[in-house]
Every structure is written in structure tokens, then in C-alpha cells.
Design an enzyme around this catalytic site. Structure first.
Site, PDB file in Angstrom:
ATOM      1  N   THR A  72       0.814  -1.214   0.000  1.00 19.00           N
ATOM      2  CA  THR A  72       0.000   0.000   0.000  1.00 19.00           C
ATOM      3  C   THR A  72       0.847   1.263   0.000  1.00 19.00           C
ATOM      4  O   THR A  72       1.975   1.280   0.538  1.00 19.00           O
ATOM      5  CB  THR A  72      -0.908   0.017   1.252  1.00 19.00           C
ATOM      6  OG1 THR A  72      -1.559   1.293   1.359  1.00 19.00           O
ATOM      7  CG2 THR A  72      -0.108  -0.204   2.522  1.00 19.00           C
ATOM      8  N   TYR A 109      -1.983   0.465   9.898  1.00 24.65           N
ATOM      9  CA  TYR A 109      -2.193  -0.244   8.634  1.00 24.65           C
ATOM     10  C   TYR A 109      -0.940  -0.171   7.766  1.00 24.65           C
ATOM     11  O   TYR A 109      -0.415  -1.188   7.302  1.00 24.65           O
ATOM     12  CB  TYR A 109      -3.397   0.350   7.901  1.00 24.65           C
ATOM     13  CG  TYR A 109      -3.530  -0.137   6.479  1.00 24.65           C
ATOM     14  CD1 TYR A 109      -3.782  -1.477   6.207  1.00 24.65           C
ATOM     15  CD2 TYR A 109      -3.412   0.748   5.406  1.00 24.65           C
ATOM     16  CE1 TYR A 109      -3.902  -1.936   4.893  1.00 24.65           C
ATOM     17  CE2 TYR A 109      -3.535   0.307   4.096  1.00 24.65           C
ATOM     18  CZ  TYR A 109      -3.771  -1.032   3.851  1.00 24.65           C
ATOM     19  OH  TYR A 109      -3.875  -1.485   2.552  1.00 24.65           O
TER      20      TYR A 109
END
Length: 332
Positions: free
Chosen positions: A120, A144
Site C-alpha cells: 500500500t 495499517y
């Protein structure tokens, strides 16, 4: 072509199901491994085998690798909601980092030579410059992003010690749906902007929240690089082919189009596509949200024959809207 099957973890979910379609359409044999906590068995193309298991269940994973003759793994399984990662970090270190460690260990133990990881742009945190290059500092501002970066580091070290190569693909904002209407984002309560906007357009939501109007951007709202999920899935297939061709090389690539749109610009595009005006509700910033994330995609374009085919915001919105209508017809 790969001499064996591709295991797609999280292949019953949003991006994973599109990767399954891209692999099958390209002639690969696929086995999906998914615990179905957030995925859907009906989202798995019938040409693929489905094994219901968590990626951290070593015994089941290793049995599936052996039984299906798996020679590559595409790892999508994990948790993906940034604000939730801030309030429940341990969930993200369990589901994303610890579970990935188990999966990588199973791959090494069973001699799987190729591994593609769903990473990501959140690994960059608040970038020093935009567009962002792969070698720019990695300074995640939420668990995250940190959980994904930890897995990237683990893969780097494992590839140096064992006969396995990998490609980490750092996604920017993924949106849209399969142009043939075979899959799309189906998660209830999804937090992705375009998904939320088309839900509002079809009456599933009364309005769209705009979280933060005071960012240092052209209109004060967050700017993101939106990539069509079908283009992203095609990039995975191309990356796999590179790993097979160059078994001693590993790679990390940004996956984006190299241009960003603000939240308000996206909502304007949805208004144009739907010929209606979606209500906007202005809210405060969410924890862990940087102002602007836009990819420098020069590295992936230089290394792979992959080229985006749906690089148009309104096309992305149209495909997302079409899928939303399919879900409505199915009562989902």
C-alpha cells in the site's frame, strides 16, 4: 507460463477476486484461499478451486499448497481500514503482519518460488514530495501502513535467505469493478470513497462524508491517485510473469496512474456520471489520513509491459456504479 497453480489468498474479496479473474483469463490455474470473514464464496469464479482457511493456519495452507501444486502465491488477505487500524492496532499486526509471516513460512517450507504481496501507499505516510517514488522514505502514520511495511521488510529478508523471489505492489486508491460485471466491491460498510459515492447514488446511503476540508490541497480536501481495479489485477499478472522470467530478482512497484483527484473532484465526477447531485456532509479529518498521495509510476512502466487501459475517473465511476446496480438487483 508458470509450471503449477497460483494460490490467491483473499481471493473472495474485492481486489483478490479481480486478480483471480485476470489470472484465469490469462490461462493460469488458480486456487483461492480465503476464510470468508470479509470475502464471499459467490465472488470466486467457478473456474478456480476454493479452500476455506485462514492464511495463518499452517497445516491447512501447506496441505493446500501440496495438493494443488502451488508454484506462486498472490497474497491479498488482510485488514484494510485505516481508521480502524488506529483504534485497533493489534488486529492489524495480527491479520496483516503475523498472518503474513505464517504464510511466508509455509511458502518457504513447501518450496513455493514466487510471492506477490498486496502492499500500500500507506507505507509512505505523509510524503516529502508528490508524486511519490518507491525509494522515497517510508514513514507510515497509521498501523495499517506499518503492518504492511513490516511484511515488505520480512519478504526482503526471506528472499535473501531462501530460494524465493517476490514483488511488493504498493497500491494507491483502488476503485471500480470488473468491466464485464463479474465482480466488484461488495463489502457492507466499505470506506472507499467511490464505493460510498455510488452507494449514495443508488440510495443505499443518504449522503457522503467529506473528512477534512482544511488540507493543503487545491480545494482543501484530500487528494488521491485512483487506479481501476481491473488495471491493478492486470499488473499482478504481469508482475508474476516477471518473477517467473527472472527468478533471482525481486521488485517493489507503485501501482497508480500518476495523477490525483480531490474528494470533491471525485464527487463531482459521480454527479456527472449519474446526472444527479450527491449530498456532501463536511466532517473533521480522520486519524491517519495524509493530505495527498499520488504515485510516480515510472518504475512499473519501465519494468513491465503492463499499461493502464481504464485510466479515466469517469470510467472508474461508471464501472463501480454498474456493479452497485448489479448488487441491488441481486438484493445484496
Amino acid at each position: 507460463m508458470l509450471d503449477g497453480k497460483v494460490m490467491v489468498t483473499g481471493g473472495a474479496g474485492y481486489i483478490g477476486s479481480h486478480a483471480v479473474l485476470a489470472l484465469l483469463d490469462a490461462g493460469y490455474q488458480v486456487v483461492v484461499l480465503d476464510n470468508l470473514v470479509t470475502g464471499f464464496d459467490w465472488a470466486v469464479d467457478p473456474r478456480a478451486a476454493l479452500v476455506v482457511s485462514d492464511v495463518a493456519d499452517d497445516a491447512k495452507v501447506r496441505t493446500a499448497i501440496r495438493d494443488h501444486g502451488v508454484k506462486a502465491i498472490m497474497h491479498f488477505a488482510g485488514s484494510v481500514v485505516v481508521p480502524e487500524s488506529v483504534t485497533d492496532p493489534l488486529k492489524y499486526y495480527r491479520n496483516n503482519t503475523a498472518a503474513s509471516r505464517s504464510l511466508v513460512e509455509s511458502a518457504v517450507a513447501e518450496g513455493v518460488p514466487h510471492f506477490i504481496f498486496s502492499s500500500t501507499a500507506a507505507t509512505y505516510g505523509t510524503p516529502d514530495r508528490v508524486p511519490i517514488r518507491e525509494d522515497d522514505p517510508k514513514q507510515p502514520i497509521n498501523p495499517y501502513g506499518t503492518s504492511k511495511l513490516m511484511t515488505e521488510i520480512m519478504l526482503r529478508d526471506v528472499a535473501a535467505a531462501h530460494p524465493i523471489n517476490y514483488c511488493a505492489l504498493r497500491y494507491f486508491n483502488v476503485a471500480g469493478a470488473d468491466p464485464q460485471g463479474r465482480s466488484g466491491q461488495s463489502t457492507v460498510g466499505a470506506t472507499h470513497l467511490i464505493k460510498i459515492a455510488v452507494e449514495a447514488a443508488t440510495g443505499k446511503r443518504p449522503a457522503v462524508g467529506v473528512y477534512g476540508t482544511d488540507f493543503a490541497t487545491r480545494d482543501g480536501t484530500g487528494v488521491r491517485d485512483y487506479i481501476h481495479v481491473a488495471d491493478l489485477a492486470a499488473a499482478h499478472v504481469s508482475a508474476l510473469e516477471l518473477l517467473v522470467q527472472q527468478p533471482d530478482e525481486s521488485h517493489t512497484f507503485n501501482c497508480g496512474y500518476g495523477r490525483g483527484f480531490s474528494v470533491l473532484e471525485v464527487l463531482d465526477a459521480v454527479d456527472r456520471v449519474t446526472n444527479m447531485t450527491i449530498e456532501r456532509r463536511l466532517e473533521g479529518r480522520r486519524a491517519g489520513d495524509p493530505a495527498e498521495l499520488v504515485a510516480d509510476n515510472g518504475a512499473i512502466l519501465a519494468a513491465l509491459p503492463w499499461r493502464p487501459e481504464r485510466d479515466d475517473l469517469e470510467v472508474i465511476v461508471k464501472d463501480a456504479l454498474a456493479w452497485e446496480r448489479i448488487l441491488a438487483e441481486r438484493g445484496r
